[in-house]
Design an enzyme around this catalytic site. Structure first.
Site: not given
Ligand SMILES: O=C(O)/C=C/C(=O)CC(=O)CC(=O)O
Ligand SMILES: [Ca+2]
Ligand SMILES: [Mg+2]
Length: 398
Positions: A118, A123, A187, A219, A223, A226, A230, A239, A330, A344
């Site tokens: 991440y 991002h 992603e 990836d 959303r 998620q 999450y 994911k 991402t 985004e």
């Molecule tokens: O910031 C969040 O709450 C969620 C972020 C993601 O879904 C991104 C993730 O899978 C990690 C990445 O690809 O940067």
């Molecule tokens: Ca990712």
């Molecule tokens: Mg994935």
């Protein structure tokens, strides 16, 4: 003049002799390790006599698994010999060139563990602002360690594999609703394929000996699933249904001219995250949605290099094994046209994107095709290619 008669096999093209990525293709004699030369695949098993006994065994395999396990000295020796063979004026005995347009590729190695990081600040800030408008966009740990999660390796698929829209729970007005995802996203990421001896507590300087090569990654992310599932443990079913990777792995050695420093975090790092040489990479990505170029993310601004990510992944004593895969996170830049996800780009669905055919999109519809490509600067003004990762969305199954 090389014996390979393909205009795409040139130093100013992504898949000239400076790149030579590895994959596995289907042939009449079964799956074969191959190297990509321009728009052709060169299967290596018929050329086994051109190599030392040790290398011949690796290239005669039906997957890249033995090569990944063999380690850096074998990788370097094989690449050096391949450069000789593909730049020679005469074809080696038995050489067959397969046009990529007529050749099926398969997932080229057995994916071990899969970790997704991440490490793009833009991002993390964008998603934080969209998902957590009332909270802090980025948490204080973020600049001190490469935040990541352990993903699902069994659903890593090769470029060209269709992706079925996942089912799951999402938040409704009166509690959770179950059904096909309505906010399916991509992603754009860069992935690192591990190899060499099983190791733990890998230092940043040893990390390149445990990374065989580099791939494009998509990836896929639901959303709506998620966002509901999450908190606080992190990404799970939103994911785990599919992660696509390019069919051809570009060797790490090809990136010698693309190395850059990662940005200074503005505070001291823990010793195990300090790099004694730069392992940021100047890779430029392009994201195409049904053929429309919708984003151009740059990898060079990522906050942590693959060497820091691998050092972090193993600093607790966890092992890294050949076939493990980790992705950068991402990749988004500061500009709108550099955002690596549609969450985004459409700002949570509020600002739809117009494709070249006039269609409007915020998230993926069934039948949509996404292609992500990437290049990096090579030696002497050449260009290094990362093979595309492509995928088409199928309607949710029963
Ligand atoms: O910031 C969040 O709450 C969620 C972020 C993601 O879904 C991104 C993730 O899978 C990690 C990445 O690809 O940067
Ligand atoms: Ca990712
Ligand atoms: Mg994935």
């Amino acid at each position: 003049m090389s014996w390979i008669d393909d205009p795409a096999f040139a130093a100013d093209k992504p898949f000239g002799p400076q790149t030579l990525p590895y994959g596995v293709v289907e042939t009449a004699e079964g799956p074969a390790v191959a190297v990509r030369v321009g728009d052709h695949a060169l299967p290596l098993r018929p050329l086994a006599d051109e190599f030392t006994a040790e290398l011949a065994e690796l290239v005669a395999a039906d997957s890249l698994d033995p090569l990944l396990a063999a380690g850096r000295p074998a990788w370097s020796a094989l690449r050096a010999r391949l450069i000789e063979l593909v730049t020679a004026t005469a074809a080696p005995d038995g050489a067959v060139l397969l046009p990529l347009s007529e050749t099926a590729t398969r997932l080229p190695f057995t994916v071990g563990d899969y970790v997704d990081f991440y490490s793009s600040r833009n991002h993390a800030e964008n998603v934080g602002r969209i998902f957590r408008p009332d909270g802090e966009a980025v948490f204080p740990n973020w600049s001190h360690l490469p935040v990541g999660y352990n993903g699902r390796s069994g659903t890593v698929v090769v470029s060209g594999t269709d992706v079925e829209r996942p089912h799951g729970q999402r938040k409704g007005d009166d509690g959770p609703v179950f059904g096909p995802s309505t906010r399916l996203d991509i992603e754009a990421e860069i992935g690192f394929v591990c190899g060499g001896p099983v190791a733990r507590r890998v230092s940043t300087s040893a990390a390149p000996d445990h990374v065989f090569g580099v791939v494009t990654v998509n990836d896929w992310s639901a959303r709506d699933i998620q966002a509901w599932e999450y908190v606080p443990l992190g990404p799970h079913l939103g994911k785990s249904f599919a992660t696509s990777i390019g069919a051809w792995i570009t060797p790490l050695e090809a990136f010698a001219a693309a190395r850059v420093a990662v940005p200074d975090p503005g505070h001291p790092r823990q010793d195990y995250l300090v790099e004694d040489s730069h392992w940021g990479l100047d890779i430029h990505l392009q994201v195409f949605w049904n053929g429309t170029l919708v984003s151009k993310p740059d990898f060079a601004g990522m906050a942590f290099s693959f060497a820091q990510q691998l050092a972090h992944m193993t600093v607790n004593g966890a092992t890294v094994r050949p076939g493990d895969l980790f992705a950068s996170g991402t990749i988004s830049g500061p500009e709108k046209h550099q955002r690596g996800s549609f969450l985004e780009l459409s700002w949570g669905g509020k600002e739809p994107i117009t494709l070249d055919d006039g269609a409007e999109r915020s998230f993926l519809l069934d039948g949509d095709t996404i292609v992500i490509t990437a290049t990096a600067p090579g030696p002497d003004g050449s260009v290094i290619g990362l093979s595309e990762v492509a995928g088409t969305i199928l309607a949710a199954g029963d």
